[in-house]
Design a protein around this motif. Structure first.
Motif, mmCIF file in Angstrom:
data_model
loop_
_atom_site.group_PDB
_atom_site.id
_atom_site.type_symbol
_atom_site.label_atom_id
_atom_site.label_comp_id
_atom_site.label_asym_id
_atom_site.label_seq_id
_atom_site.Cartn_x
_atom_site.Cartn_y
_atom_site.Cartn_z
ATOM 1 N N ASP A 83 1.436 10.574 -2.030
ATOM 2 C CA ASP A 83 -0.045 11.406 -1.753
ATOM 3 C C ASP A 83 -1.127 10.571 -2.555
ATOM 4 O O ASP A 83 -2.832 10.341 -2.139
ATOM 5 C CB ASP A 83 -0.054 12.511 -1.124
ATOM 6 C CG ASP A 83 0.607 12.742 -0.316
ATOM 7 O OD1 ASP A 83 0.917 11.762 0.565
ATOM 8 O OD2 ASP A 83 2.035 14.194 0.278
ATOM 9 N N ALA A 84 -0.800 11.248 -4.411
ATOM 10 C CA ALA A 84 -1.380 10.848 -4.975
ATOM 11 C C ALA A 84 -1.841 9.453 -4.957
ATOM 12 O O ALA A 84 -3.172 8.255 -5.254
ATOM 13 C CB ALA A 84 -0.804 10.624 -6.485
ATOM 14 N N LEU A 85 -1.332 8.174 -4.803
ATOM 15 C CA LEU A 85 -1.859 6.716 -4.496
ATOM 16 C C LEU A 85 -2.563 6.493 -3.143
ATOM 17 O O LEU A 85 -3.803 5.615 -3.726
ATOM 18 C CB LEU A 85 0.427 5.352 -4.505
ATOM 19 C CG LEU A 85 -0.076 4.653 -4.492
ATOM 20 C CD1 LEU A 85 -0.856 3.860 -5.568
ATOM 21 C CD2 LEU A 85 1.004 3.818 -3.690
ATOM 22 N N ALA A 86 -2.183 7.210 -1.948
ATOM 23 C CA ALA A 86 -3.234 6.800 -1.193
ATOM 24 C C ALA A 86 -4.377 7.582 -1.729
ATOM 25 O O ALA A 86 -5.908 6.249 -1.140
ATOM 26 C CB ALA A 86 -2.213 8.067 -0.243
ATOM 27 N N GLU A 87 -4.630 8.398 -2.702
ATOM 28 C CA GLU A 87 -5.874 8.594 -2.718
ATOM 29 C C GLU A 87 -6.231 8.134 -4.409
ATOM 30 O O GLU A 87 -7.702 8.699 -4.104
ATOM 31 C CB GLU A 87 -5.560 10.560 -3.513
ATOM 32 C CG GLU A 87 -5.260 11.441 -3.129
ATOM 33 C CD GLU A 87 -5.149 12.822 -3.227
ATOM 34 O OE1 GLU A 87 -5.114 12.918 -4.744
ATOM 35 O OE2 GLU A 87 -4.934 13.481 -2.477
ATOM 36 N N MET A 88 -6.146 7.323 -4.406
ATOM 37 C CA MET A 88 -6.341 6.562 -5.885
ATOM 38 C C MET A 88 -6.838 4.661 -5.643
ATOM 39 O O MET A 88 -7.058 4.187 -6.286
ATOM 40 C CB MET A 88 -5.330 7.062 -6.659
ATOM 41 C CG MET A 88 -4.771 7.367 -7.558
ATOM 42 S SD MET A 88 -3.642 7.815 -8.472
ATOM 43 C CE MET A 88 -4.161 6.716 -10.006
ATOM 44 N N SER A 89 -6.058 4.693 -4.174
ATOM 45 C CA SER A 89 -6.331 3.384 -3.245
ATOM 46 C C SER A 89 -8.068 3.009 -2.797
ATOM 47 O O SER A 89 -8.420 4.197 -2.152
ATOM 48 C CB SER A 89 -5.216 2.699 -2.303
ATOM 49 O OG SER A 89 -3.985 3.174 -3.023
ATOM 50 N N VAL B 21 1.313 8.122 -11.793
ATOM 51 C CA VAL B 21 1.199 7.063 -10.496
ATOM 52 C C VAL B 21 0.381 5.972 -11.395
ATOM 53 O O VAL B 21 -0.607 6.659 -11.765
ATOM 54 C CB VAL B 21 0.352 7.911 -9.368
ATOM 55 C CG1 VAL B 21 0.525 7.106 -8.134
ATOM 56 C CG2 VAL B 21 1.716 8.690 -9.197
ATOM 57 N N PHE B 22 0.654 4.970 -11.070
ATOM 58 C CA PHE B 22 -0.536 3.660 -11.557
ATOM 59 C C PHE B 22 -1.601 3.715 -10.494
ATOM 60 O O PHE B 22 -1.100 3.349 -9.020
ATOM 61 C CB PHE B 22 0.057 2.718 -12.191
ATOM 62 C CG PHE B 22 1.120 2.822 -13.177
ATOM 63 C CD1 PHE B 22 0.516 4.058 -14.129
ATOM 64 C CD2 PHE B 22 2.077 1.992 -13.651
ATOM 65 C CE1 PHE B 22 1.791 3.760 -15.206
ATOM 66 C CE2 PHE B 22 2.735 2.116 -14.727
ATOM 67 C CZ PHE B 22 2.768 3.188 -15.188
ATOM 68 N N LYS C 88 0.645 -1.384 -0.181
ATOM 69 C CA LYS C 88 0.190 0.166 -0.020
ATOM 70 C C LYS C 88 0.648 1.053 0.075
ATOM 71 O O LYS C 88 -0.205 2.614 -0.244
ATOM 72 C CB LYS C 88 -0.698 -0.103 1.390
ATOM 73 C CG LYS C 88 -2.306 -1.555 1.001
ATOM 74 C CD LYS C 88 -2.752 -1.428 2.619
ATOM 75 C CE LYS C 88 -4.023 -2.160 2.686
ATOM 76 N NZ LYS C 88 -4.877 -2.336 3.334
ATOM 77 N N SER C 89 2.154 0.945 0.283
ATOM 78 C CA SER C 89 2.733 1.844 0.568
ATOM 79 C C SER C 89 4.038 2.215 -0.335
ATOM 80 O O SER C 89 4.297 0.813 -1.053
ATOM 81 C CB SER C 89 3.843 3.121 1.926
ATOM 82 O OG SER C 89 4.661 1.277 2.461
ATOM 83 N N MET C 90 4.628 3.464 -0.964
ATOM 84 C CA MET C 90 5.892 3.154 -2.334
ATOM 85 C C MET C 90 7.531 3.072 -1.466
ATOM 86 O O MET C 90 7.420 3.131 -0.159
ATOM 87 C CB MET C 90 5.999 4.076 -2.738
ATOM 88 C CG MET C 90 4.996 4.680 -3.415
ATOM 89 S SD MET C 90 5.247 6.117 -4.688
ATOM 90 C CE MET C 90 3.137 5.924 -5.755
ATOM 91 N N LEU C 91 8.321 1.977 -1.521
ATOM 92 C CA LEU C 91 9.637 2.114 -1.099
ATOM 93 C C LEU C 91 10.126 3.123 -1.327
ATOM 94 O O LEU C 91 9.930 4.168 -1.882
ATOM 95 C CB LEU C 91 10.215 0.583 -2.118
ATOM 96 C CG LEU C 91 9.465 -1.057 -2.519
ATOM 97 C CD1 LEU C 91 9.761 -1.720 -3.343
ATOM 98 C CD2 LEU C 91 9.795 -0.946 -0.653
ATOM 99 N N PRO C 92 11.492 2.827 -0.842
ATOM 100 C CA PRO C 92 12.333 4.243 -0.827
ATOM 101 C C PRO C 92 12.492 4.111 -2.401
ATOM 102 O O PRO C 92 13.100 3.366 -2.787
ATOM 103 C CB PRO C 92 13.124 4.066 0.253
ATOM 104 C CG PRO C 92 12.934 3.396 0.977
ATOM 105 C CD PRO C 92 11.420 2.263 0.628
ATOM 106 N N PHE C 93 12.587 5.957 -2.808
ATOM 107 C CA PHE C 93 13.237 5.774 -3.708
ATOM 108 C C PHE C 93 14.543 5.442 -4.232
ATOM 109 O O PHE C 93 15.491 5.882 -3.403
ATOM 110 C CB PHE C 93 12.767 7.337 -4.679
ATOM 111 C CG PHE C 93 11.316 7.509 -5.324
ATOM 112 C CD1 PHE C 93 10.297 5.575 -5.020
ATOM 113 C CD2 PHE C 93 10.831 8.363 -5.647
ATOM 114 C CE1 PHE C 93 9.100 6.046 -5.199
ATOM 115 C CE2 PHE C 93 9.796 7.867 -6.355
ATOM 116 C CZ PHE C 93 8.558 7.512 -5.847
#
Length: 261
Positions: free
Chosen positions: A255-261, A204-205, A167-172
């Motif tokens: 933040d965008a991924l969280a909105e799209m989840s 963001v996908f 649900k969260s992104m890995l470190p870039f």
């Protein structure tokens, strides 16, 4: 059973299309223009799987100058999302192992895809530096010639470095951001000195949980939303600014991924 059949078909399609198209790409030689062939080969897959692609913000990418695209990386299905948004004269940076996958590697090499060895930091840095020099050279040439080329080189990178369905992104990893900063170029006219920047576009996908999960062996039809976020400027930044730039972009995408989840 259905999951394994669909994954097998996906992989077989990629191999078959690479085998079919590589000889045609070879006629042109190694060129970013061959990415159009790869894109055309992958686009039909969404129809076979009943996956609807919704793209928001694609107008952000409608500029002629060079830029760096950074995307989150969930699964091999990202290929279907990538071809929905990848612009002309844009090449992905991929792991070096891909180059040795028979006709698939050959087709990728012919399409100008840039290969990076994730296990050798020095080699990876060298590839990033060479890519930056290429983008900088095209950037300068385009702004100094009377008849400039219509579109300059762009690069697409998955900065997480590996697949991630959490649900969260890995470190870039910072390669994409070093590339954007290093690719800035200076050109001068009789009166002024111009700094030609290379902006970053986060893409963001949305999560695939509703229709795909390698853990649960699920692969059904569904909808994937792709958001192209506004450009992130790099003008005036140096290598010392890369850590904060990396974290800023990552947080924006998270933040965008969280909105799209």
């Amino acid at each position: 059973f259905h999951y394994f059949c669909k994954v097998a078909f996906f992989n077989c399609w990629i191999v078959a299309m690479a085998t079919l198209l590589a000889p045609f790409a070879a006629l042109r030689g190694r060129s970013v223009e061959n990415m159009k062939l790869l894109r055309a080969a992958i686009l039909p897959l969404k129809r076979f799987y009943g996956i609807k692609m919704q793209v928001w913000g694609s107008e952000h990418l409608n500029i002629k100058e060079p830029y760096v695209i950074v995307c989150n990386h969930q699964a091999s299905l990202d290929l279907m999302g990538m071809v929905e948004v990848i612009p002309d004269r844009c090449v992905p940076i991929a792991k070096k192992e891909l180059m040795y996958m028979g006709t698939v590697g050959w087709a990728c090499w012919l399409s100008g895809i840039i290969f990076i060895d994730r296990h050798k930091r020095e080699d990876a840095i060298d590839v990033i530096s060479q890519t930056a020099r290429t983008m900088r050279r095209e950037n300068v040439r385009d702004h100094t010639q009377v008849f400039s080329s219509p579109v300059q080189l762009r690069v697409l990178i998955f900065p997480e470095g590996t697949r991630n369905q959490d649900k969260s992104m890995l470190p870039f990893k910072r390669g994409a951001f070093h590339l954007a900063v290093q690719a800035q170029a200076r050109t001068s006219t009789l009166l002024t000195l111009h700094l030609l920047q290379v902006p970053i576009f986060p893409v963001v996908f949305s999560p695939y949980w509703d229709f795909f999960s390698s853990k649960d062996k699920k692969f059904t039809s569904g909808t994937c939303t792709i958001r192209v976020l506004p450009r992130v400027e790099t003008q005036g930044l140096s290598t010392k600014d890369v850590p904060s730039l990396t974290e800023t972009v990552r947080q924006t995408m998270a933040d965008a991924l969280a909105e799209m989840s």
